[in-house]
Motif scaffolding. Structure first.
Motif, PDB file in Angstrom:
ATOM      1  N   HIS A   1      -0.583   6.487   4.638  1.00 31.85           N
ATOM      2  CA  HIS A   1      -2.110   6.497   4.393  1.00 31.85           C
ATOM      3  C   HIS A   1      -2.687   7.112   5.676  1.00 31.85           C
ATOM      4  O   HIS A   1      -2.294   7.320   6.753  1.00 31.85           O
ATOM      5  N   ARG A  21       0.826  -1.077   0.144  1.00 33.65           N
ATOM      6  CA  ARG A  21      -0.026  -0.047   0.091  1.00 33.65           C
ATOM      7  C   ARG A  21       0.940   1.305  -0.148  1.00 33.65           C
ATOM      8  O   ARG A  21       2.029   1.259   0.501  1.00 33.65           O
ATOM      9  N   VAL A  68      -4.826   4.837   0.522  1.00 33.71           N
ATOM     10  CA  VAL A  68      -4.688   3.357   0.950  1.00 33.71           C
ATOM     11  C   VAL A  68      -4.637   2.521  -0.514  1.00 33.71           C
ATOM     12  O   VAL A  68      -4.443   1.142  -0.229  1.00 33.71           O
ATOM     13  N   HIS A  69      -4.700   3.224  -1.497  1.00 31.25           N
ATOM     14  CA  HIS A  69      -4.647   2.262  -2.739  1.00 31.25           C
ATOM     15  C   HIS A  69      -3.912   3.398  -3.745  1.00 31.25           C
ATOM     16  O   HIS A  69      -4.115   4.518  -3.689  1.00 31.25           O
ATOM     17  N   SER A  75      -2.708  -4.209  -0.919  1.00 31.93           N
ATOM     18  CA  SER A  75      -3.397  -3.283  -1.794  1.00 31.93           C
ATOM     19  C   SER A  75      -4.003  -3.962  -2.724  1.00 31.93           C
ATOM     20  O   SER A  75      -3.473  -5.227  -3.302  1.00 31.93           O
ATOM     21  N   THR A 117      -4.670   0.361   7.871  1.00 35.40           N
ATOM     22  CA  THR A 117      -5.149  -0.774   6.879  1.00 35.40           C
ATOM     23  C   THR A 117      -4.333  -1.929   7.075  1.00 35.40           C
ATOM     24  O   THR A 117      -3.285  -1.806   7.570  1.00 35.40           O
TER      25      THR A 117
END
Length: 135
Positions: A44, A40, A103-104, A52, A48
């Motif tokens: 972020h 990832r 997060v992506h 990813s 998480t």
């Protein structure tokens, strides 16, 4: 849950395609995550875990299946367009939020769109095939 979408017609083939589609998308997501192992983005904005990828694909599969089932029950073209556009906006908002929250990566979202769209179109064709064979 699926009977809500198929208007109590007891359309078991459509319910099966919907269920298999959602479960299959989740399995495909897990397989891709474990084989690609894409990390990832750093920094972020939310906590998480795991690799990813996949959020865009699974969301697109679910919401496109829901839109497909709802739109098949709607008679008017303008309402079909409204439902379709509404679901597209929902998917885009979810996936843009994943990029904004870091997060992506954007390329992961695009890859998820491509795989999710291909998977969903396959499910639509399977449903149409089964409908034509049964009726």
């Amino acid at each position: 849950m699926c009977s809500i979408f198929v208007n109590n017609k007891k359309d078991y083939w459509t319910m099966a395609v919907f269920s298999i589609g959602i479960a299959g998308g989740d399995v495909l997501n897990g397989w891709i995550k474990n084989h690609v192992k894409r990390v990832r983005p750093e920094n972020h904005l939310m906590e998480t875990a795991g690799f990813s990828f996949g959020h865009a694909m699974v969301g697109l599969i679910f919401f496109s299946m829901a839109a497909y089932l709802i739109m098949n029950e709607i008679k008017g073209n303008s309402l079909k367009w409204a439902v379709g556009i509404g679901f597209v906006c929902l998917v885009l908002l979810i996936d843009v939020s994943r990029i904004v929250m870091k997060v992506h990566f954007p390329i992961d979202i695009l890859a998820g769109f491509a795989l999710g769209a291909a998977f969903s179109l396959t499910l639509f064709k399977l449903d149409e095939f089964l409908e034509s064979r049964v009726l």
